[in-house]
Design a protein around this motif. Structure first.
Motif, mmCIF file in Angstrom:
data_model
loop_
_atom_site.group_PDB
_atom_site.id
_atom_site.type_symbol
_atom_site.label_atom_id
_atom_site.label_comp_id
_atom_site.label_asym_id
_atom_site.label_seq_id
_atom_site.Cartn_x
_atom_site.Cartn_y
_atom_site.Cartn_z
ATOM 1 N N GLN A 159 0.607 -0.665 0.037
ATOM 2 C CA GLN A 159 -0.606 0.286 0.030
ATOM 3 C C GLN A 159 0.406 1.711 -0.177
ATOM 4 O O GLN A 159 0.665 2.298 -0.457
ATOM 5 C CB GLN A 159 -1.203 0.085 1.207
ATOM 6 C CG GLN A 159 -1.986 -0.421 1.285
ATOM 7 C CD GLN A 159 -3.235 -1.662 0.149
ATOM 8 O OE1 GLN A 159 -2.591 0.578 -0.280
ATOM 9 N NE2 GLN A 159 -3.638 -1.482 -0.165
ATOM 10 N N SER A 174 2.336 1.636 -3.328
ATOM 11 C CA SER A 174 1.110 1.948 -3.983
ATOM 12 C C SER A 174 1.018 3.964 -3.588
ATOM 13 O O SER A 174 0.818 4.402 -4.867
ATOM 14 C CB SER A 174 -0.396 1.401 -3.941
ATOM 15 O OG SER A 174 -1.106 2.308 -4.482
ATOM 16 N N GLU A 218 -7.929 7.287 -7.359
ATOM 17 C CA GLU A 218 -8.261 6.646 -6.211
ATOM 18 C C GLU A 218 -8.646 5.511 -6.422
ATOM 19 O O GLU A 218 -9.051 4.273 -6.223
ATOM 20 C CB GLU A 218 -9.292 6.877 -5.526
ATOM 21 C CG GLU A 218 -8.718 8.937 -4.662
ATOM 22 C CD GLU A 218 -7.840 7.998 -3.563
ATOM 23 O OE1 GLU A 218 -7.606 6.590 -3.234
ATOM 24 O OE2 GLU A 218 -6.489 8.704 -2.743
ATOM 25 N N GLU A 219 -9.687 5.062 -7.902
ATOM 26 C CA GLU A 219 -10.983 3.891 -8.339
ATOM 27 C C GLU A 219 -9.731 3.038 -8.529
ATOM 28 O O GLU A 219 -9.517 1.740 -8.687
ATOM 29 C CB GLU A 219 -11.456 4.234 -8.888
ATOM 30 C CG GLU A 219 -12.167 3.106 -9.908
ATOM 31 C CD GLU A 219 -12.876 2.485 -8.912
ATOM 32 O OE1 GLU A 219 -13.128 1.567 -8.788
ATOM 33 O OE2 GLU A 219 -13.478 3.595 -7.634
ATOM 34 N N ARG A 232 -6.532 2.934 -7.201
ATOM 35 C CA ARG A 232 -5.464 2.131 -6.284
ATOM 36 C C ARG A 232 -6.676 0.193 -5.051
ATOM 37 O O ARG A 232 -6.348 0.208 -5.066
ATOM 38 C CB ARG A 232 -5.505 2.975 -5.343
ATOM 39 C CG ARG A 232 -4.533 4.145 -5.135
ATOM 40 C CD ARG A 232 -3.875 5.252 -4.999
ATOM 41 N NE ARG A 232 -3.224 5.773 -4.307
ATOM 42 C CZ ARG A 232 -3.097 7.079 -5.115
ATOM 43 N NH1 ARG A 232 -4.690 7.867 -5.349
ATOM 44 N NH2 ARG A 232 -2.654 8.394 -5.246
ATOM 45 N N ARG A 233 -8.022 1.411 -5.366
ATOM 46 C CA ARG A 233 -9.431 0.794 -4.154
ATOM 47 C C ARG A 233 -9.167 -0.594 -5.936
ATOM 48 O O ARG A 233 -8.996 -1.816 -5.015
ATOM 49 C CB ARG A 233 -10.624 1.450 -4.796
ATOM 50 C CG ARG A 233 -10.561 2.072 -3.462
ATOM 51 C CD ARG A 233 -12.384 2.512 -3.342
ATOM 52 N NE ARG A 233 -12.662 3.614 -5.077
ATOM 53 C CZ ARG A 233 -12.960 4.263 -4.341
ATOM 54 N NH1 ARG A 233 -12.496 5.733 -3.967
ATOM 55 N NH2 ARG A 233 -13.120 5.681 -6.226
ATOM 56 N N LEU A 234 -9.079 -0.711 -6.714
ATOM 57 C CA LEU A 234 -9.256 -2.182 -7.614
ATOM 58 C C LEU A 234 -8.204 -2.603 -7.485
ATOM 59 O O LEU A 234 -8.089 -4.099 -7.486
ATOM 60 C CB LEU A 234 -9.501 -1.589 -9.184
ATOM 61 C CG LEU A 234 -10.040 -2.711 -10.346
ATOM 62 C CD1 LEU A 234 -10.704 -3.922 -9.796
ATOM 63 C CD2 LEU A 234 -10.228 -2.120 -10.899
ATOM 64 N N ALA A 246 -5.703 -2.249 -5.039
ATOM 65 C CA ALA A 246 -5.725 -3.660 -3.511
ATOM 66 C C ALA A 246 -6.795 -4.724 -3.587
ATOM 67 O O ALA A 246 -7.093 -5.775 -3.666
ATOM 68 C CB ALA A 246 -6.319 -2.392 -2.533
ATOM 69 N N LYS A 247 -8.074 -4.336 -3.897
ATOM 70 C CA LYS A 247 -8.823 -5.933 -4.596
ATOM 71 C C LYS A 247 -8.849 -7.177 -5.729
ATOM 72 O O LYS A 247 -7.887 -7.787 -5.167
ATOM 73 C CB LYS A 247 -10.316 -5.628 -5.443
ATOM 74 C CG LYS A 247 -11.528 -6.765 -5.747
ATOM 75 C CD LYS A 247 -12.613 -5.525 -5.469
ATOM 76 C CE LYS A 247 -13.856 -6.856 -5.596
ATOM 77 N NZ LYS A 247 -15.067 -6.218 -6.424
ATOM 78 N N GLN A 307 1.344 -6.150 -3.692
ATOM 79 C CA GLN A 307 0.431 -6.382 -2.588
ATOM 80 C C GLN A 307 0.126 -7.227 -2.092
ATOM 81 O O GLN A 307 -1.253 -7.672 -1.088
ATOM 82 C CB GLN A 307 -0.854 -5.334 -2.649
ATOM 83 C CG GLN A 307 -0.695 -3.756 -2.782
ATOM 84 C CD GLN A 307 -1.186 -2.472 -3.327
ATOM 85 O OE1 GLN A 307 -2.565 -2.805 -2.967
ATOM 86 N NE2 GLN A 307 -1.029 -1.236 -3.622
#
Length: 452
Positions: free
Chosen positions: A133, A136, A148-149, A151-153, A155-156, A184
């Motif tokens: 993270q 990232s 931001e979107e 980054r979220r994807l 992480a998923k 990650q």
């Protein structure tokens, strides 16, 4: 750390026994269930670190269980046991949220690797991914909703082992995204191996990907490890995968399906444990339609699609990116001194559309710091072409009373379509999306306007 606990679901008692014994040798406690209903009952009262399920169960199928766990226990990795050669089932399971799959007959070596990767999520997902993270945050720069979107994807996707296909224009950071997914996830300790498929000579693609044996062809003076073997336990990133020749696509498809490779000149296949992430700036749907890319391979590598936004879609991040790039350039070239961007230069960067995206911004700043005479970089030092806004205003057709209105509007429409096609490198699907119309409607307009 407490002993790991797995839920194993299969309606064949001998399979359950084999899996329980294998897990016990890995110091993993196993609870068994022989139906979807029984598995849900166990999930209500127990805490598990992993679930292994067969596809065909008496009261449903494994994908039903995958969806249930994805909704009610999203942190629980679930792997599918599929019938031999049933890659469609594996892909469907991963699209539904499965962590990975293992084909029947179960290869115990592959199973142990899968279990090991899943159990790493116990620590990686609860703080163990902090380094990723942090990486990232430091590498994928920007504060815009678009970034931001992404980054979220990332992480998923890092918690999943499904193949990922990253789309986006050249210079948007597709390899960076792939590296962050790797960093990650539970494979972070393994190798990240990147290859540009378009840079490999066609007659050497198979040898580069899968390796070869000594004497297998002229020039093979010794055994050579392929990129799949080099990425063992880690991630193989296939950049510009659309450039692979068709014969190599067939071999790649088999490697993904069977989780094994056969080096050139070898008699037996070698099991490999590799996560595949691929990317291309070209529209693979269009390549499939033109017969240049195998539809079945596209189906396998495009289990999850991720799009990297063009820089012009988040221009508010240009200053953040530029500032970090200037810091890096100052560290690498101390002889250039501490240089700054003037307000006028910042404004000029903000107006530029950057068809080359982040890579173009980096090149512009490298050139500016090398050629600027003083410590303050002005807009003239950026050597940007005339801004697209000024060009558009200058070239905008003016209404003429002598010209029919239909022709005037047609010229405006022609310019808008040509601009969208140019910005998408004549990718008609992407251009249609940019223009807010269907591909069929765009084709109709192109034909009417005589644009080839």
């Amino acid at each position: 750390m407490n002993k790991a606990h797995a839920l194993v679901v299969d309606d064949e008692a001998d399979i359950l026994d084999l899996l329980k014994i294998t897990l016990a040798r890995m110091d993993v406690q196993a609870t068994t269930a022989m139906s979807v209903g029984a598995a849900k009952h166990e999930l209500e009262g127990g805490r598990f670190d992993l679930c292994l399920t067969d596809m065909n169960l008496p009261d449903g199928n494994g994908i039903d269980l995958v969806r249930f766990i994805a909704e009610h226990h999203p942190d629980l990795p679930i792997a599918m046991i599929t019938a031999h050669g049933s890659m469609e089932s594996a892909v469907a399971a991963m699209k539904a949220g499965a962590f990975d799959f293992v084909p029947k007959p179960v290869d115990l070596q592959l199973l142990r690797r899968l279990v090991g990767s899943a159990l790493k999520l116990r620590t990686h997902g609860k703080g163990g991914g902090a380094d990723g993270q942090q990486e990232s945050g430091s590498l994928l720069l920007g504060d815009s909703p678009k970034v931001e979107e992404v980054r979220r994807l990332i992480a998923k996707l890092a918690r999943n082992q499904a193949p990922v296909f990253i789309t986006g224009e050249s210079g948007t950071g597709k390899e960076l995204a792939a590296r962050l997914i790797h960093a990650q996830g539970p494979r972070a300790e393994g190798n990240f191996v990147a290859v540009n498929c378009g840079a490999i000579p066609q007659d050497l693609v198979e040898s580069e990907l899968f390796g070869h044996r000594k004497g297998s062809f002229t020039g093979a003076v010794s055994d050579k490890e392929g990129l799949f073997q080099a990425a063992e336990g880690g991630t193989l990133f296939l950049d510009e995968v659309a450039d692979l020749p068709l014969p190599a696509q067939v071999k790649l498809l088999r490697a993904i399906q069977e989780k094994s490779v056969r080096p050139v000149g070898a008699q037996q296949e070698l099991a490999v444990d590799v996560r595949i992430i691929s990317a291309s700036h070209r529209d693979l749907n269009s390549e499939v339609e033109k017969g240049r890319f195998r539809q079945d391979l596209f189906y396998r590598i495009n289990v999850i699609e991720m799009r990297m936004p063009a820089l012009r879609e988040h221009p508010q991040d240009i200053l953040v990116l530029a500032s970090r790039m200037m810091e890096r350039i100052a560290r690498e070239h101390p002889e250039r001194g501490d240089m700054k961007l003037s307000d006028e230069a910042v404004a000029a960067l903000g107006r530029h559309l950057f068809p080359g995206n982040v890579r173009e911004l980096e090149n512009v700043l490298e050139r500016a710091t090398a050629l600027c005479d003083g410590a303050m970089i002005g807009p003239e030092d950026l050597y940007l072409p005339q801004s697209e806004t000024e060009t558009q205003v200058a070239a905008e057709p003016q209404a003429d009373p002598e010209v029919p209105l239909e022709d005037y509007l047609g010229e405006i429409e022609r310019r808008a379509i040509l601009k969208a096609l140019d910005e998408t490198r004549w990718n008609r699907t992407a251009a249609a999306k940019k223009l807010g119309m269907t591909l069929r409607a765009l084709r109709y307009r192109l034909a009417k306007l005589g644009i080839e």
